[in-house]
Design a protein around this motif. Structure first.
Motif, PDB file in Angstrom:
ATOM      1  N   GLY A   1      -7.797   3.527  10.399  1.00  0.00           N
ATOM      2  CA  GLY A   1      -7.423   2.896   9.146  1.00  0.00           C
ATOM      3  C   GLY A   1      -7.548   1.406   9.216  1.00  0.00           C
TER       4      GLY A   1
ATOM      5  N   SER B   1      -9.805   7.503   1.718  1.00  0.00           N
ATOM      6  CA  SER B   1      -9.470   6.567   0.648  1.00  0.00           C
ATOM      7  C   SER B   1      -9.164   7.376  -0.609  1.00  0.00           C
ATOM      8  N   ARG B   2      -8.601   6.718  -1.616  1.00  0.00           N
ATOM      9  CA  ARG B   2      -8.237   7.423  -2.844  1.00  0.00           C
ATOM     10  C   ARG B   2      -9.442   8.145  -3.447  1.00  0.00           C
TER      11      ARG B   2
ATOM     12  N   ASP C   1      -2.728   5.441  -2.262  1.00  0.00           N
ATOM     13  CA  ASP C   1      -3.931   4.620  -2.168  1.00  0.00           C
ATOM     14  C   ASP C   1      -4.859   5.184  -1.101  1.00  0.00           C
ATOM     15  N   ARG C   2      -4.256   5.643  -0.012  1.00  0.00           N
ATOM     16  CA  ARG C   2      -5.020   6.329   1.031  1.00  0.00           C
ATOM     17  C   ARG C   2      -4.229   7.542   1.458  1.00  0.00           C
TER      18      ARG C   2
ATOM     19  N   GLU D   1       0.825  -1.204   0.000  1.00  0.00           N
ATOM     20  CA  GLU D   1       0.000   0.000   0.000  1.00  0.00           C
ATOM     21  C   GLU D   1       0.859   1.255   0.000  1.00  0.00           C
TER      22      GLU D   1
ATOM     23  N   LEU E   1       0.673   4.975   1.252  1.00  0.00           N
ATOM     24  CA  LEU E   1      -0.095   5.863   2.106  1.00  0.00           C
ATOM     25  C   LEU E   1       0.499   7.255   2.044  1.00  0.00           C
TER      26      LEU E   1
END
Ligand code: ATP
Ligand code: MG
Lengths: 321, 502
Positions: free
Chosen positions: B502, B478-479, B463-464, B280, B282
């Motif tokens: 999260g 979130s995206r 992505d976040r 991920e 972030l």
């Protein structure tokens, strides 16, 4: 105005930059060889190496310290204190191999202890190396006088003098020690992780720490190494004088620092090498020897030494231009 | 009328590199002239020649149509040329005010004594003009990189200048500070000051620029009005080819849990809770001083933590030094590569391998050939512009220095990589490569945390997005949820109700 640099002067500068002090050393040797027929004989060259060996060995430790942007003023005092302690240990008349072991161990322990002390003050208590080692310098010097009541330690077993005055295949033992120390130091600095860490800590301590270099441990080790090489030289010197002199090694720190800096190691850390230090030490040693051969008075020698140091450093600056 | 400033036929050569070759441009009074080009194109070198910091090998500098001698910084000052350098030239031990007036200290009437009250007052004024409030008595050493940049700008503004060159002034700044800077620039324009502006953020060019000059590999490529250019053409002139999209995002393929932070407190950080998954990316958003860098440093063991639990790959970790963090599998690319990243005296090779010397050594002994192989691989993979791996990093351009630090962290093969301002001062082409590289890392299962002051970039790569404000985590988006407006709202302290954990 725009500067125009011709190709030939560029290569000249590059040459001077690369071999600056080596050129000075070569010139010095050439000059003395012309002036004194005895100077360029094998015997005299071995003699120079012997006379320079002690300063040169300490200068290796000092190079490490200065590479981390530190300084160690206590080396001369460590030489004296180690000298009086090991000679006193020797006079206990233990059987030969045991005595030798005791001498080496007690000697190196002093240097290691002093270095560890300096390193701890510098890293943990964040006191500048100059002050810490200045204090250690007077402490060890005072300790040497106190321990001996200011009198030299005489009457040592004959075998002891072999270390400082003996020869192996015609080469003085201190010279051999010096060569071994230099080769080892070169390998450590150029080829090991520890060596790389030393340069990194000197170049940018915070960046080094954030890159995972154990900066405090590196600095500690560097001062211990310097202390141990100083005490090792103290043993050699005591052996050469066949006595423990509390006033030995007076002002050695200055000769040593001069050798390192003349050799191109930056006092700000991060730049330098033991090859340079070796040449720097030899430059000073050759000068002393040559002037002695020509019967130049020691007062004039001091002045000339200063002039040579300044010109060598000046030449080195050309590299930066 | 003759232009305010004219540089022509400028040439500068370094051993192994021709940094500039027959380069020139014109600056009119009251205009913002943008200098563009890839990393190492020669922009900073040209500016340093203008400010007298380095000497040119050939070429002319004309002011008001008359040949001007600009051989030293003092000459440049006399001609009214001001300069904001890419690498800070501040003295860390001195105060903010002392730095702003360094070499230009106001004195008390005839006496040679510094008038400190006047100095502080004037410093406060210039800083206020930039919409900031930094205590003028504070030591520069303790300031954040963004604050230092503000001081650097204030220093240039405190002098009366006719030409002001700004070398990537906004690289460490966020939107907010940038807007204030632009206000000041507009005012200077009205006063007839000519401004040379260098930036790798192309949006800024369109917002503030009047004309552009593009350099590539030390040569002149193109010059025109900003109105005649668009982003595509700019990129084409700079890079010499087309780039399709700005942010090459690959859909997330989220793996298992990698990092879990619970109730973390440290210094300004208050009760941080956060989870990161393998693979991920972030993003950490927030204003300057929100605590993003602090969070990164605490995770990395560079600063101490007070309480809380951190697990990495299921194992609890509490690194007390960067070394321990690296061994546990964490890497941190620090902001301010010059102060906290590079060892300037060392070569490209030595800087790349520094954090992972074990990998190129057997026991305590380094293998030169293994080291060189690693350095060669990364210089070609990241296209680091250097005459060779033995070049001292001190002699690389800003963007190429950044790539060297990047290479160092890629070589540590960490399972969690934190990038603090990874694209500061990086050109568009390379930015694109870095995004791809971050994507590739994520695909390999590495967890990536990106801190960036460039909000569009942060939204483009993440992505976040976790948003921080004054040491607290104020929300995680979130995206899909993450829009500029919502992030800015959270960054200014409005807590989101949704998706808090999260
Ligand atoms: N002191 C130096 N010695 C050797 N090479 C140098 C030196 N300074 C700059 N260079 C080289 O000159 C070229 C131009 O560098 P410059 O810093 O001007 O680039 P730049 O356009 O400002 O790049 P960036 O966007 O990365 O800041 C680069 O290839 C760089 O490596
Ligand atoms: Mg630049």
């Amino acid at each position: 105005m725009a500067e125009s640099v011709t190709r030939s002067s560029k290569t000249f500068k590059a040459l001077v930059g690369e071999f600056g002090i080596a050129i000075v050393l070569a010139a010095e040797i050439g000059l003395f060889a012309l002036l004194s027929p005895y100077f360029f004989t094998a015997e005299n060259i071995l003699n120079i190496s012997l006379q320079t060996s002690i300063i040169a060995i300490i200068a290796v430790g000092m190079t490490f310290v200065i590479l981390t942007a530190g300084i160690d003023l206590s080396v001369g005092a460590i030489v004296a204190f180690t000298g009086v302690i090991v000679t006193t240990v020797l006079k206990m008349n233990a059987p030969y191999p045991v005595a030798l072991l005791c001498v080496v161990l007690s000697g190196l322990a002093i240097g290691a202890f002093s270095g560890a002390l300096a390193g701890t003050f510098v890293t943990k208590l964040k006191i500048t190396p100059f002050i810490v080692t200045l204090a250690l310098m007077t402490i060890w010097r005072g300790a040497a006088y106190m321990f001996t009541d200011g009198r030299p330690v005489w009457g040592l077993p004959d075998a002891f003098s072999l270390l400082g005055s003996g020869r192996l295949f015609g080469v003085p033992v201190p010279t051999i020690c010096m060569v071994i120390v230099y080769v080892a130091a070169y390998v450590v600095l150029d080829r090991t992780r520890f060596g790389r860490h030393v340069y990194a800590v000197g170049g940018n301590p915070e960046a080094a720490r954030l890159s995972g270099v154990p900066t405090d441990r590196v600095v500690l080790k560097v001062y211990m190494l310097c202390g141990m090489l100083a005490s090792f030289s103290g043993i050699l010197l005591a052996s050469r004088m066949n006595s423990g002199q509390p006033n030995a090694g007076q002002m050695y720190e200055l000769d040593v620092i001069a050798a390192v800096v003349v050799g191109g190691t930056s006092l700000f850390g991060g730049r330098g090498s033991v090859v340079g230090t070796f040449i720097g030490a030899m430059l000073i040693g050759v000068l002393r020897n040559g002037l002695n051969l020509m019967n130049v008075s020691s007062y004039v020698q001091m002045i000339l030494l200063g002039v040579v140091i300044l010109s060598a450093v000046l030449l080195d600056r050309l590299r930066g231009r | 009328m003759a232009p305010l400033l004219q540089m022509s036929g400028i040439r500068k050569e370094y051993p192994g590199v021709v940094a500039l070759q027959d380069v020139g441009f014109e600056l009119r009074s009251g205009e913002v002239h943008c200098l563009l080009g890839e990393n190492g194109a020669g922009k900073s070198t040209l500016m340093k020649i203008l400010s007298g910091a380095i000497r040119r090998d050939a070429g002319r500098i004309m002011i008001d149509g008359v040949d001007a001698v600009v051989d030293t910084p003092a000459d440049a000052q006399r001609h009214g040329i001001g300069m904001i350098y890419q690498d800070f030239k501040l003295v860390p031990e001195l105060s903010v005010a002392e730095n702003i007036f360094l070499g230009n200290e106001p004195t008390q009437g005839r006496l040679p004594l510094i008038d400190y009250s006047l100095m502080h007052e004037r410093s406060r004024e210039v800083i206020a003009m930039l919409g900031e409030s930094i205590p003028t008595a504070a030591q520069v050493r303790g300031l954040s990189i963004a604050q230092r940049q503000i001081v650097e700008i204030a220093k240039a503004l405190s002098k009366k200048v006719r030409v002001l060159a700004m070398d990537e002034p906004t690289a460490p700044l966020t939107e907010h500070e940038m807007k204030n800077l632009f206000k000041v620039i507009r005012r200077l324009k009205e006063e007839g000051v000519g401004i040379i502006y260098i930036s790798h953020r192309l949006e800024e060019i369109f917002e503030i620029g009047d004309r552009i000059t593009v350099l590539r590999d030390g040569t002149f490529v193109h010059s025109c009005l900003v109105a005649e250019a668009d982003k595509r053409s700019l990129v084409r002139w700079m890079v010499g080819r087309e780039l399709e999209q700005e942010y090459p995002k690959i859909p997330l393929d989220r793996g298992g849990e990698l990092l879990r932070i619970e109730h973390l407190n440290a210094g300004m950080l208050k009760d941080i809770n956060l989870t990161l998954y393998q693979g991920e990316i972030l993003g950490l958003a927030g204003l300057v001083g929100a605590g993003r860098t602090e969070l990164a440093r605490v995770l990395f063991g560079a600063d101490p933590r007070e309480s809380g639990r951190v697990t990495l790959g299921g194992k609890e970790i509490a690194p007390r030094s960067p070394r321990e963090a690296i061994d546990a599998g964490i890497g941190l690319l620090t902001e301010d590569r010059n102060a906290y990243g590079l060892i300037m005296q060392m070569s490209v090779r030595e800087n790349i391998t520094l954090s992972n010397l074990k990998e190129v050594a057997s026991g305590p002994f380094l293998s030169r050939s293994a080291e060189s192989a690693v350095a060669e691989r990364f210089t070609s993979e990241l296209r680091i512009k250097t005459p060779g791996i033995e070049q001292q990093v001190e002699h690389l351009s800003g963007g190429n220095r950044q790539k060297v630090v990047l290479a160092r962290w890629l070589f540590t093969k960490s399972s969690l990589l934190i990038f603090d301002e990874p694209t500061a001062g990086i050109d568009v082409g390379v930015k694109f490569e870095i995004y791809q590289l971050i994507n590739r890392l994520a695909q390999e299962g590495v967890g990536v945390i990106v801190i960036s002051s460039d909000l569009p970039e942060l939204l483009g790569v993440s992505d976040r997005v976790a948003v921080m404000c004054e040491g607290r985590l104020t929300g995680i988006l979130s995206r899909q949820e993450a829009t500029q407006e919502r992030v800015m709202l959270l960054a200014s302290g409005e807590t989101a109700l949704e998706g808090f954990r999260g």
